[in-house]
Write an enzyme that holds these catalytic residues in place. Sequence first.
Site, PDB file in Angstrom:
ATOM      1  CB  CYS A 116      -9.405  -8.239  -0.787  1.00 58.43           C
ATOM      2  SG  CYS A 116      -7.586  -8.344  -0.843  1.00 58.43           S
ATOM      3  N   GLY A 117      -8.443  -7.160  -4.098  1.00 54.78           N
ATOM      4  CA  GLY A 117      -7.989  -7.543  -5.370  1.00 54.78           C
ATOM      5  C   GLY A 117      -7.038  -8.692  -5.188  1.00 54.78           C
ATOM      6  CB  THR A 118      -3.835  -9.102  -3.529  1.00 53.36           C
ATOM      7  OG1 THR A 118      -4.230  -8.568  -1.928  1.00 53.36           O
ATOM      8  CG2 THR A 118      -2.945  -8.077  -4.012  1.00 53.36           C
ATOM      9  CG  ASN A 129     -10.689  -2.853  -1.473  1.00 55.84           C
ATOM     10  OD1 ASN A 129      -9.630  -3.490  -2.095  1.00 55.84           O
ATOM     11  ND2 ASN A 129     -10.880  -2.539  -0.345  1.00 55.84           N
ATOM     12  CB  CYS A 148      -4.173  -2.424  -2.214  1.00 57.07           C
ATOM     13  SG  CYS A 148      -5.909  -2.650  -2.108  1.00 57.07           S
ATOM     14  N   GLY A 149      -4.413  -4.860  -4.758  1.00 58.20           N
ATOM     15  CA  GLY A 149      -4.641  -5.039  -6.016  1.00 58.20           C
ATOM     16  C   GLY A 149      -5.829  -4.186  -6.681  1.00 58.20           C
ATOM     17  CG  ASN A 150      -9.776  -4.335  -5.602  1.00 55.90           C
ATOM     18  OD1 ASN A 150      -9.914  -4.789  -6.956  1.00 55.90           O
ATOM     19  ND2 ASN A 150     -10.367  -5.058  -4.568  1.00 55.90           N
ATOM     20  CG  ASN A 152      -5.154  -9.389   3.295  1.00 52.42           C
ATOM     21  OD1 ASN A 152      -4.874  -8.724   4.536  1.00 52.42           O
ATOM     22  ND2 ASN A 152      -4.904  -8.918   2.005  1.00 52.42           N
ATOM     23  CG  ASN A 158      -1.020  -8.548  -0.320  1.00 56.50           C
ATOM     24  OD1 ASN A 158      -1.012  -9.472  -1.018  1.00 56.50           O
ATOM     25  ND2 ASN A 158      -1.885  -7.866   0.038  1.00 56.50           N
ATOM     26  CG  ASN A 197      -3.747  -2.195   5.814  1.00 55.68           C
ATOM     27  OD1 ASN A 197      -3.950  -2.601   4.822  1.00 55.68           O
ATOM     28  ND2 ASN A 197      -2.733  -2.739   6.491  1.00 55.68           N
TER      29      ASN A 197
END
Length: 292
Positions: free
Chosen positions: A231-233, A15, A88-90, A198, A165, A79
């Site tokens: 995608c981290g989240t 990511n 964004c988790g990552n 997402n 999110n 984005n």
Amino acid sequence: MTTTLQFTKGQGTGNDFVLFTDADGETDLDGVAIRALTDRRFGVGADGVIRAVRSSALPAGAATLASDPSAEWFMDYHNADGSLAEMCGNGVRVFARYLVERGLVDLPVGAALTIGTRAGVRTVRRDGSGFRVDLGAWALGDDEPTVRARELHAARPGLSLSVGNPHVVVALASDDELDGLDLSWVPVLDPAPAEGANVEFVVPSDPLVVDGIGRIRMRVHERGSGETLSCGTGAAAAALAVRHWAGAGAPDDWAVEVPGGVLGVHVAPGADGEHVSLSGPAELVFSGALTL
């Protein structure tokens, strides 16, 4: 008027992000510039753009400082299509590494850093293998959407949930179904969330739990970016969904395999409900300058 942007490319399990420092909030890129930066043929190429700006330098940072005055830095995330995202988790883990390696913060192994995001303050802790972020309390959604995707021959039920999110998670029957999806097309949600979501497609491993750790595979279509390698989240949402479906006795620790690698998800009680944390690699790939 032209602008020369000093940038760094970073990634977490594939990511990828373009990061730049704008401490005083003087270089707020518009959608055209962001789309040019993230274009994989004519620009640097990325899933999103992260601006490192002091929380005190932008309106969105006021709420950050009101809730936690120690959150000096704000992760201003867009984005690839130029739209704003809550977080964004990552990206937040890559952002933490960027702040450390650019000398903007001091974060020794074992220490924690508070970061402002549009989803609220997030705490990132540095450990021996990378960075772990507390994504905060998670919550199930109220609706029960169906999801259609290309090469998925019937609509499937999805589970709505939020980890700061919005996400919709869909369980598939096999690795073949997961591998056969064409996520170059946007999945269709019914009803469609007002702000989009997402969408994660997940296959539990067999056996689901090995040595106390739940194991799943996932692919994702990210709102505003399309299919991404990770995608981290989304990994957190997928693990939470499978844990929810599995019921009592499901583990709190999960290994989520995405096309770009493996992420760790951990669920633990918090003062405001169950919290979910995300761990995994965060790397800076190269730096450069680009005239916009």
